[in-house]
Motif scaffolding. Structure first.
Motif, PDB file in Angstrom:
ATOM      1  N   GLY A 100     -32.341 -38.733  16.624  1.00 37.30           N
ATOM      2  CA  GLY A 100     -31.859 -40.089  16.423  1.00 37.30           C
ATOM      3  C   GLY A 100     -30.490 -40.224  15.801  1.00 37.30           C
ATOM      4  N   LYS A 101     -29.839 -39.097  15.486  1.00 38.68           N
ATOM      5  CA  LYS A 101     -28.486 -39.122  14.950  1.00 38.68           C
ATOM      6  C   LYS A 101     -27.568 -38.276  15.826  1.00 38.68           C
ATOM      7  CE  LYS A 101     -29.659 -40.006  10.093  1.00 38.68           C
ATOM      8  NZ  LYS A 101     -28.922 -41.289  10.000  1.00 38.68           N
ATOM      9  N   TYR A 102     -26.266 -38.402  15.580  1.00 42.76           N
ATOM     10  CA  TYR A 102     -25.267 -37.647  16.338  1.00 42.76           C
ATOM     11  C   TYR A 102     -24.515 -36.729  15.386  1.00 42.76           C
ATOM     12  CZ  TYR A 102     -26.282 -41.048  19.975  1.00 42.76           C
ATOM     13  OH  TYR A 102     -26.925 -41.836  20.904  1.00 42.76           O
ATOM     14  N   TYR A 103     -24.406 -35.474  15.785  1.00 43.56           N
ATOM     15  CA  TYR A 103     -23.826 -34.463  14.913  1.00 43.56           C
ATOM     16  C   TYR A 103     -22.555 -33.886  15.527  1.00 43.56           C
ATOM     17  CZ  TYR A 103     -28.166 -34.838  12.346  1.00 43.56           C
ATOM     18  OH  TYR A 103     -29.212 -35.323  11.613  1.00 43.56           O
ATOM     19  N   TYR A 104     -21.575 -33.700  14.674  1.00 44.10           N
ATOM     20  CA  TYR A 104     -20.231 -33.279  15.048  1.00 44.10           C
ATOM     21  C   TYR A 104     -20.027 -31.851  14.543  1.00 44.10           C
ATOM     22  CZ  TYR A 104     -15.088 -33.989  15.497  1.00 44.10           C
ATOM     23  OH  TYR A 104     -13.754 -33.928  15.838  1.00 44.10           O
ATOM     24  N   PHE A 105     -20.199 -30.889  15.430  1.00 40.30           N
ATOM     25  CA  PHE A 105     -19.983 -29.477  15.106  1.00 40.30           C
ATOM     26  C   PHE A 105     -18.509 -29.168  15.367  1.00 40.30           C
ATOM     27  CE2 PHE A 105     -24.434 -29.683  15.489  1.00 40.30           C
ATOM     28  CZ  PHE A 105     -25.045 -28.487  15.132  1.00 40.30           C
ATOM     29  N   ALA A 106     -17.810 -28.616  14.388  1.00 43.88           N
ATOM     30  CA  ALA A 106     -16.389 -28.337  14.592  1.00 43.88           C
ATOM     31  C   ALA A 106     -15.915 -27.221  13.666  1.00 43.88           C
ATOM     32  CB  ALA A 106     -15.544 -29.597  14.357  1.00 43.88           C
ATOM     33  N   THR A 107     -14.743 -26.692  13.989  1.00 43.88           N
ATOM     34  CA  THR A 107     -14.067 -25.698  13.165  1.00 43.88           C
ATOM     35  C   THR A 107     -12.966 -26.398  12.376  1.00 43.88           C
ATOM     36  OG1 THR A 107     -14.432 -24.041  14.890  1.00 43.88           O
ATOM     37  CG2 THR A 107     -12.805 -23.517  13.187  1.00 43.88           C
ATOM     38  N   ASP A 126     -15.757 -22.206  16.449  1.00 42.03           N
ATOM     39  CA  ASP A 126     -16.387 -22.567  17.718  1.00 42.03           C
ATOM     40  C   ASP A 126     -17.907 -22.674  17.633  1.00 42.03           C
ATOM     41  OD1 ASP A 126     -13.827 -22.507  18.592  1.00 42.03           O
ATOM     42  OD2 ASP A 126     -14.051 -20.829  19.956  1.00 42.03           O
ATOM     43  N   ALA A 127     -18.383 -23.434  16.665  1.00 39.81           N
ATOM     44  CA  ALA A 127     -19.827 -23.593  16.489  1.00 39.81           C
ATOM     45  C   ALA A 127     -20.436 -24.435  17.596  1.00 39.81           C
ATOM     46  CB  ALA A 127     -20.118 -24.241  15.138  1.00 39.81           C
ATOM     47  N   THR A 128     -21.668 -24.075  17.977  1.00 38.46           N
ATOM     48  CA  THR A 128     -22.464 -24.860  18.908  1.00 38.46           C
ATOM     49  C   THR A 128     -23.893 -24.935  18.382  1.00 38.46           C
ATOM     50  OG1 THR A 128     -22.969 -25.213  21.256  1.00 38.46           O
ATOM     51  CG2 THR A 128     -23.097 -22.941  20.449  1.00 38.46           C
ATOM     52  N   PHE A 129     -24.762 -25.612  19.106  1.00 33.68           N
ATOM     53  CA  PHE A 129     -26.086 -25.965  18.604  1.00 33.68           C
ATOM     54  C   PHE A 129     -27.157 -25.465  19.558  1.00 33.68           C
ATOM     55  CE2 PHE A 129     -29.250 -29.623  17.922  1.00 33.68           C
ATOM     56  CZ  PHE A 129     -29.772 -29.064  16.765  1.00 33.68           C
ATOM     57  N   TRP A 130     -28.286 -24.981  18.985  1.00 33.59           N
ATOM     58  CA  TRP A 130     -29.412 -24.566  19.811  1.00 33.59           C
ATOM     59  C   TRP A 130     -30.695 -24.709  19.002  1.00 33.59           C
ATOM     60  CZ3 TRP A 130     -29.997 -24.326  24.733  1.00 33.59           C
ATOM     61  CH2 TRP A 130     -31.081 -23.660  25.297  1.00 33.59           C
ATOM     62  N   ILE A 131     -31.773 -25.031  19.688  1.00 29.77           N
ATOM     63  CA  ILE A 131     -33.092 -25.128  19.060  1.00 29.77           C
ATOM     64  C   ILE A 131     -33.997 -24.068  19.662  1.00 29.77           C
ATOM     65  CG2 ILE A 131     -35.103 -26.594  18.644  1.00 29.77           C
ATOM     66  CD1 ILE A 131     -33.221 -29.001  19.021  1.00 29.77           C
ATOM     67  N   GLU A 132     -34.605 -23.276  18.793  1.00 27.21           N
ATOM     68  CA  GLU A 132     -35.527 -22.229  19.250  1.00 27.21           C
ATOM     69  C   GLU A 132     -36.785 -22.257  18.389  1.00 27.21           C
ATOM     70  OE1 GLU A 132     -34.231 -18.245  20.759  1.00 27.21           O
ATOM     71  OE2 GLU A 132     -35.099 -17.566  18.864  1.00 27.21           O
ATOM     72  N   ASP A 133     -37.926 -22.337  19.039  1.00 30.71           N
ATOM     73  CA  ASP A 133     -39.210 -22.419  18.340  1.00 30.71           C
ATOM     74  C   ASP A 133     -39.206 -23.559  17.322  1.00 30.71           C
ATOM     75  OD1 ASP A 133     -40.113 -20.199  19.768  1.00 30.71           O
ATOM     76  OD2 ASP A 133     -39.362 -18.795  18.258  1.00 30.71           O
ATOM     77  N   PRO A 184     -33.686 -25.469  14.287  1.00 33.88           N
ATOM     78  CA  PRO A 184     -32.298 -25.638  14.714  1.00 33.88           C
ATOM     79  C   PRO A 184     -31.421 -24.471  14.251  1.00 33.88           C
ATOM     80  CG  PRO A 184     -32.720 -26.999  12.802  1.00 33.88           C
ATOM     81  CD  PRO A 184     -34.026 -26.336  13.136  1.00 33.88           C
ATOM     82  N   TYR A 185     -30.467 -24.104  15.097  1.00 35.41           N
ATOM     83  CA  TYR A 185     -29.548 -23.011  14.775  1.00 35.41           C
ATOM     84  C   TYR A 185     -28.114 -23.413  15.092  1.00 35.41           C
ATOM     85  CZ  TYR A 185     -33.527 -19.803  14.385  1.00 35.41           C
ATOM     86  OH  TYR A 185     -34.682 -19.186  14.000  1.00 35.41           O
ATOM     87  N   MET A 186     -27.195 -22.861  14.328  1.00 30.81           N
ATOM     88  CA  MET A 186     -25.778 -22.903  14.655  1.00 30.81           C
ATOM     89  C   MET A 186     -25.402 -21.537  15.249  1.00 30.81           C
ATOM     90  SD  MET A 186     -22.441 -23.120  12.145  1.00 30.81           S
ATOM     91  CE  MET A 186     -22.673 -24.809  11.573  1.00 30.81           C
ATOM     92  N   ILE A 187     -24.763 -21.576  16.414  1.00 31.67           N
ATOM     93  CA  ILE A 187     -24.212 -20.375  17.035  1.00 31.67           C
ATOM     94  C   ILE A 187     -22.700 -20.472  16.890  1.00 31.67           C
ATOM     95  CG2 ILE A 187     -24.241 -18.928  19.102  1.00 31.67           C
ATOM     96  CD1 ILE A 187     -27.035 -19.728  18.058  1.00 31.67           C
ATOM     97  N   TYR A 188     -22.058 -19.387  16.497  1.00 32.96           N
ATOM     98  CA  TYR A 188     -20.621 -19.450  16.203  1.00 32.96           C
ATOM     99  C   TYR A 188     -19.989 -18.075  16.406  1.00 32.96           C
ATOM    100  CZ  TYR A 188     -22.296 -17.348  11.868  1.00 32.96           C
ATOM    101  OH  TYR A 188     -22.899 -16.524  10.970  1.00 32.96           O
ATOM    102  N   CYS A 189     -18.661 -18.036  16.344  1.00 30.84           N
ATOM    103  CA  CYS A 189     -17.913 -16.788  16.479  1.00 30.84           C
ATOM    104  C   CYS A 189     -17.399 -16.326  15.119  1.00 30.84           C
ATOM    105  CB  CYS A 189     -16.712 -16.961  17.408  1.00 30.84           C
ATOM    106  SG  CYS A 189     -17.140 -17.251  19.132  1.00 30.84           S
TER     107      CYS A 189
END
Length: 331
Positions: A102-109, A159-166, A169-174
């Protein structure tokens, strides 16, 4: 090749510094074709609640469209805390928008160029890290949450991105290649409301594991050092994949890896060949409001020593066991 990459990165920084000024007055324009927008690392969200597309990327700005063809913007939407580690005027790279609960999230470097954290092989490293802001609306404004720091202060990340597993929530990044000289793609678990991280990051793979990204060093062909722009997806068959970008000598290029276990922990198996034409990269996948899968990337062209980066769309096929990139998509 390492010196050449440093030179290229310097040109990129010099060429786009002006877009990071949070005090610069913006002029909002309407009916701008996608290929007339200058934007690195484009990320598009198709928001069904507003029946609109929202595009962000590097620079902390946002564009809106009803049809992917004509856009209105730019709007300034990121509102980081000037009293935080980011400082009063941080550079903002590779912003992504994700709707979650229900919210919007801004992933950024975010980069604070006034704070130096280390010097490695003669390169001064600035305070740079992935962070998340939040809003009730897809067009912001996006503001900080509870935790002031998501990732270690002494480790540049991007360069963070978002993923849900099991259901977690996770942040994937370099991990910045200038620090470890072998860029990484990593994961870290997020708190349920994404307001901070849990535990420590874990390396999923390194740049040197890719068979397609390469450079020349002392006359020898060696793996490239750069990891850039990860984005996780599943095919219709359930296979877990990740697109990411590096270089083939001086050519900006995107490849793909697949998880053998079907989980983020991998092991990740790198495909042998790139999946995009030369000089296209930092991709992401999204479905149009009509349900069609597309990939957004930017083209990467050097003109008189300055980079010209323009968003582009490609058709993609996820119906099988692999991601297949098709023809350019013309809205």
């Amino acid at each position: 090749m390492a010196k050449k990459l440093l030179y290229l990165l310097t040109l990129i920084t010099l060429g786009v510094t002006t877009v990071f000024s949070q005090n610069r007055e913006l002029v909002v324009k309407e009916n701008i074709p996608l290929d007339s927008i200058r934007l690195s690392d484009p990320f598009i969200i198709a928001d069904k609640a507003t029946n609109m597309y929202y595009m962000t990327g590097t620079g902390g700005l946002l564009w809106k469209s009803k049809d992917l063809k004509l856009w209105t913007g730019p709007y300034r939407v990121a509102k980081p805390d000037p009293n935080s580690w980011m400082g009063k005027n941080p550079m903002i790279w590779a912003a992504e928008l994700h709707e979650y609960q229900g919210k919007y999230y801004y992933f950024a470097t975010f980069t604070n160029r006034d704070v130096k954290i280390d010097t490695v092989r003669g390169n001064v490293l600035e305070r740079r890290a992935c962070h998340i802001l939040v809003s009730d609306k897809p067009d912001g404004p996006f503001v900080p949450m509870a935790d002031p720091i998501y990732l270690p202060a002494n480790k540049p990340t991007l360069d963070a991105t978002f993923w849900i597993e099991d259901k977690k929530p996770y942040m994937i990044y370099c991990g910045e290649w200038l620090l470890n000289w072998n860029g990484t793609v990593e994961k870290i678990q997020l708190k349920p409301d994404l307001s901070g991280t849990i535990g420590e990051g874990k390396v999923l793979f390194r740049a040197s594991e890719s068979p397609w990204s390469k450079e020349k060093q002392d006359g020898k062909i060696v793996p490239n050092k750069v990891t850039d722009g990860p984005y996780v997806f599943r095919t219709k068959t359930g296979r877990l994949g990740m697109i990411w970008t590096s270089w083939v000598y001086s050519v900006y290029t995107q490849g793909v890896a697949y998880s053998k276990s079907g989980k983020l922990d991998g092991p990740w198996m790198q495909e042998s060949n790139p999946i995009t034409p030369p000089d296209y990269g930092h991709g992401m996948l999204f479905q149009t409001l009509q349900g069609k899968w597309l990939m957004a990337v930017h083209s990467h062209k050097s003109i008189n020593g300055h980079y010209l980066r323009v968003p582009h769309l490609f058709e993609v096929d996820l119906s099988g066991d692999k991601l297949i990139v098709g023809q350019p998509y013309m809205p």
